[in-house]
Design a protein around this motif. Structure first.
Motif, PDB file in Angstrom:
ATOM      1  N   GLN A 248       0.824  -1.211   0.000  1.00 51.30           N
ATOM      2  CA  GLN A 248       0.000   0.000   0.000  1.00 51.30           C
ATOM      3  C   GLN A 248       0.854   1.256   0.000  1.00 51.30           C
ATOM      4  OE1 GLN A 248      -2.632  -0.496   3.352  1.00 51.30           O
ATOM      5  NE2 GLN A 248      -4.045  -1.780   2.190  1.00 51.30           N
ATOM      6  N   GLU A 249       1.974   1.213   0.707  1.00 51.91           N
ATOM      7  CA  GLU A 249       2.847   2.387   0.776  1.00 51.91           C
ATOM      8  C   GLU A 249       3.542   2.671  -0.560  1.00 51.91           C
ATOM      9  OE1 GLU A 249       3.478   4.771   3.248  1.00 51.91           O
ATOM     10  OE2 GLU A 249       1.630   3.865   3.987  1.00 51.91           O
ATOM     11  N   ILE A 250       3.922   1.636  -1.296  1.00 51.39           N
ATOM     12  CA  ILE A 250       4.595   1.904  -2.571  1.00 51.39           C
ATOM     13  C   ILE A 250       3.579   2.197  -3.663  1.00 51.39           C
ATOM     14  CG2 ILE A 250       6.733   0.718  -2.002  1.00 51.39           C
ATOM     15  CD1 ILE A 250       5.833  -1.661  -3.654  1.00 51.39           C
ATOM     16  N   ASP A 251       2.389   1.616  -3.595  1.00 52.85           N
ATOM     17  CA  ASP A 251       1.235   1.938  -4.431  1.00 52.85           C
ATOM     18  C   ASP A 251       1.582   2.460  -5.830  1.00 52.85           C
ATOM     19  OD1 ASP A 251      -1.484   2.147  -4.997  1.00 52.85           O
ATOM     20  OD2 ASP A 251      -1.540   4.246  -4.346  1.00 52.85           O
ATOM     21  N   GLY A 252       2.152   1.601  -6.652  1.00 52.26           N
ATOM     22  CA  GLY A 252       2.421   1.957  -8.034  1.00 52.26           C
ATOM     23  C   GLY A 252       3.638   2.835  -8.249  1.00 52.26           C
ATOM     24  N   LYS A 253       4.493   2.975  -7.235  1.00 52.56           N
ATOM     25  CA  LYS A 253       5.718   3.768  -7.371  1.00 52.56           C
ATOM     26  C   LYS A 253       6.933   2.850  -7.264  1.00 52.56           C
ATOM     27  CE  LYS A 253       3.922   8.008  -5.445  1.00 52.56           C
ATOM     28  NZ  LYS A 253       4.077   9.040  -4.464  1.00 52.56           N
ATOM     29  N   MET A 254       8.028   3.305  -7.833  1.00 55.87           N
ATOM     30  CA  MET A 254       9.294   2.597  -7.625  1.00 55.87           C
ATOM     31  C   MET A 254       9.781   2.928  -6.221  1.00 55.87           C
ATOM     32  SD  MET A 254      11.398   3.001 -11.167  1.00 55.87           S
ATOM     33  CE  MET A 254      12.590   1.754 -10.697  1.00 55.87           C
ATOM     34  N   CYS A 255      10.593   2.038  -5.676  1.00 57.09           N
ATOM     35  CA  CYS A 255      11.167   2.350  -4.372  1.00 57.09           C
ATOM     36  C   CYS A 255      12.558   1.741  -4.232  1.00 57.09           C
ATOM     37  CB  CYS A 255      10.255   1.902  -3.243  1.00 57.09           C
ATOM     38  SG  CYS A 255      10.301   0.165  -2.858  1.00 57.09           S
ATOM     39  N   CYS A 256      13.311   2.339  -3.336  1.00 57.27           N
ATOM     40  CA  CYS A 256      14.597   1.797  -2.902  1.00 57.27           C
ATOM     41  C   CYS A 256      14.415   1.396  -1.446  1.00 57.27           C
ATOM     42  CB  CYS A 256      15.708   2.829  -3.009  1.00 57.27           C
ATOM     43  SG  CYS A 256      16.274   3.112  -4.676  1.00 57.27           S
ATOM     44  N   LEU A 257      14.811   0.174  -1.161  1.00 50.16           N
ATOM     45  CA  LEU A 257      14.673  -0.390   0.173  1.00 50.16           C
ATOM     46  C   LEU A 257      16.069  -0.743   0.676  1.00 50.16           C
ATOM     47  CD1 LEU A 257      12.664  -1.486   2.354  1.00 50.16           C
ATOM     48  CD2 LEU A 257      12.589  -3.607   1.025  1.00 50.16           C
ATOM     49  N   PHE A 258      16.513  -0.022   1.692  1.00 49.52           N
ATOM     50  CA  PHE A 258      17.843  -0.206   2.267  1.00 49.52           C
ATOM     51  C   PHE A 258      17.721  -0.921   3.606  1.00 49.52           C
ATOM     52  CE2 PHE A 258      18.081   3.568  -0.348  1.00 49.52           C
ATOM     53  CZ  PHE A 258      19.312   3.484  -0.971  1.00 49.52           C
ATOM     54  N   PHE A 259      18.403  -2.031   3.757  1.00 50.90           N
ATOM     55  CA  PHE A 259      18.491  -2.722   5.037  1.00 50.90           C
ATOM     56  C   PHE A 259      19.849  -2.380   5.638  1.00 50.90           C
ATOM     57  CE2 PHE A 259      15.158  -5.142   3.109  1.00 50.90           C
ATOM     58  CZ  PHE A 259      14.439  -5.737   4.139  1.00 50.90           C
ATOM     59  N   LEU A 260      19.834  -1.702   6.793  1.00 53.70           N
ATOM     60  CA  LEU A 260      21.062  -1.374   7.515  1.00 53.70           C
ATOM     61  C   LEU A 260      21.022  -2.125   8.848  1.00 53.70           C
ATOM     62  CD1 LEU A 260      21.084   2.467   6.734  1.00 53.70           C
ATOM     63  CD2 LEU A 260      22.228   0.622   5.470  1.00 53.70           C
ATOM     64  N   ARG A 261      21.879  -1.737   9.793  1.00 55.28           N
ATOM     65  CA  ARG A 261      21.894  -2.447  11.073  1.00 55.28           C
ATOM     66  C   ARG A 261      20.956  -1.781  12.078  1.00 55.28           C
ATOM     67  NH1 ARG A 261      27.877  -3.914  12.781  1.00 55.28           N
ATOM     68  NH2 ARG A 261      27.895  -1.686  13.072  1.00 55.28           N
TER      69      ARG A 261
ATOM     70  N   GLU B 126      12.841  -7.496  15.742  1.00 51.14           N
ATOM     71  CA  GLU B 126      12.828  -8.969  15.747  1.00 51.14           C
ATOM     72  C   GLU B 126      13.579  -9.532  14.543  1.00 51.14           C
ATOM     73  OE1 GLU B 126       9.776  -7.236  15.804  1.00 51.14           O
ATOM     74  OE2 GLU B 126       9.724  -7.191  17.983  1.00 51.14           O
ATOM     75  N   GLN B 127      13.976  -8.676  13.623  1.00 54.03           N
ATOM     76  CA  GLN B 127      14.732  -9.034  12.415  1.00 54.03           C
ATOM     77  C   GLN B 127      13.962  -9.980  11.498  1.00 54.03           C
ATOM     78  OE1 GLN B 127      18.413 -10.437  14.095  1.00 54.03           O
ATOM     79  NE2 GLN B 127      18.701  -8.545  15.209  1.00 54.03           N
ATOM     80  N   SER B 128      12.639  -9.905  11.553  1.00 52.33           N
ATOM     81  CA  SER B 128      11.828 -10.791  10.710  1.00 52.33           C
ATOM     82  C   SER B 128      11.957 -10.456   9.230  1.00 52.33           C
ATOM     83  CB  SER B 128      10.365 -10.769  11.151  1.00 52.33           C
ATOM     84  OG  SER B 128       9.838  -9.467  11.075  1.00 52.33           O
ATOM     85  N   LEU B 129      12.082  -9.178   8.890  1.00 49.08           N
ATOM     86  CA  LEU B 129      12.240  -8.806   7.476  1.00 49.08           C
ATOM     87  C   LEU B 129      13.610  -9.220   6.941  1.00 49.08           C
ATOM     88  CD1 LEU B 129      10.581  -5.272   7.470  1.00 49.08           C
ATOM     89  CD2 LEU B 129       9.599  -7.460   6.742  1.00 49.08           C
ATOM     90  N   TYR B 130      14.636  -9.118   7.771  1.00 47.63           N
ATOM     91  CA  TYR B 130      15.966  -9.569   7.369  1.00 47.63           C
ATOM     92  C   TYR B 130      15.920 -11.059   7.033  1.00 47.63           C
ATOM     93  CZ  TYR B 130      17.676  -5.195   9.451  1.00 47.63           C
ATOM     94  OH  TYR B 130      17.896  -3.877   9.750  1.00 47.63           O
ATOM     95  N   LYS B 131      15.214 -11.810   7.871  1.00 48.09           N
ATOM     96  CA  LYS B 131      15.089 -13.255   7.641  1.00 48.09           C
ATOM     97  C   LYS B 131      14.252 -13.541   6.402  1.00 48.09           C
ATOM     98  CE  LYS B 131      15.692 -14.185  12.511  1.00 48.09           C
ATOM     99  NZ  LYS B 131      14.961 -14.090  13.759  1.00 48.09           N
TER     100      LYS B 131
END
Length: 178
Positions: free
Chosen positions: A28-41, A98-103
């Motif tokens: 819903q947040e990206i809703d037809g747009k491009m995005c960059c998703l950065f995973f940091l610490r 909880e680092q669930s997205l990293y997993k």
């Protein structure tokens, strides 16, 4: 656990919280747009603070291309509320203590966290020159970063899995891919 995200794969949908918003949905947040998703610490990591600082600086370039930016941190939302204001960061910080997205994205840990590269040493110097110092430790100290570009159809068009905390693609390189 999910397999590593590669180009042409559909990005995983997920729910998330930010320090200032609860129950957000990624699709819903990206809703037809491009995005960059950065995973940091985590927020206390000085090189992660430097990367966020640089993203804030380059954010207008991403916006000019119609690209949403998200940063995923292992930090608890309260940590960010204690250390920043909502107006300090123009993009969403996704809190994943909880680092669930990293997993889910199969983002591993640095197998040699005590080995410091020249790039890491340089980034630490850059951070110190800006007055950035290490803060509160959170989560997995050896967590590796990752960066993804996701197109309007929710497909991964760029996938980068780093090893050490400073393994983040150059912003100009990413902007050229958009």
């Amino acid at each position: 656990m999910q397999e590593k995200l590669r180009p042409r794969m559909k990005m995983i949908d997920f729910n998330f919280v930010t320090p200032w918003k609860n129950k957000q949905n990624f699709y819903q947040e990206i809703d037809g747009k491009m995005c960059c998703l950065f995973f940091l610490r985590y927020l206390g990591c000085s090189t992660c603070q430097l990367e966020i600082h640089n993203l804030i600086h380059d954010y207008p370039k991403f916006m000019a291309k119609g690209v949403k930016v998200f940063v995923v941190l292992q930090s608890d939302p309260q940590t960010l509320r204690d250390e920043t204001k909502e107006s300090d960061i123009p993009f969403d910080i996704i809190c994943d203590p909880e680092q669930s997205l990293y997993k889910m994205c199969d983002i591993g840990s640095n197998p040699n966290p005590d080995v410091h590269s020249e790039k890491l040493t340089q980034k630490i110097k850059e951070a110190r020159a800006l007055g950035i110092s290490h803060g509160k430790f959170e989560g997995n100290e050896a967590q590796s970063p990752a960066t993804f570009i996701i197109d309007k159809d929710k497909k991964v068009i760029f996938s980068f899995y780093g090893v050490e905390s400073v393994d983040v693609p150059d912003h100009e390189e990413l902007l050229n891919l958009l």
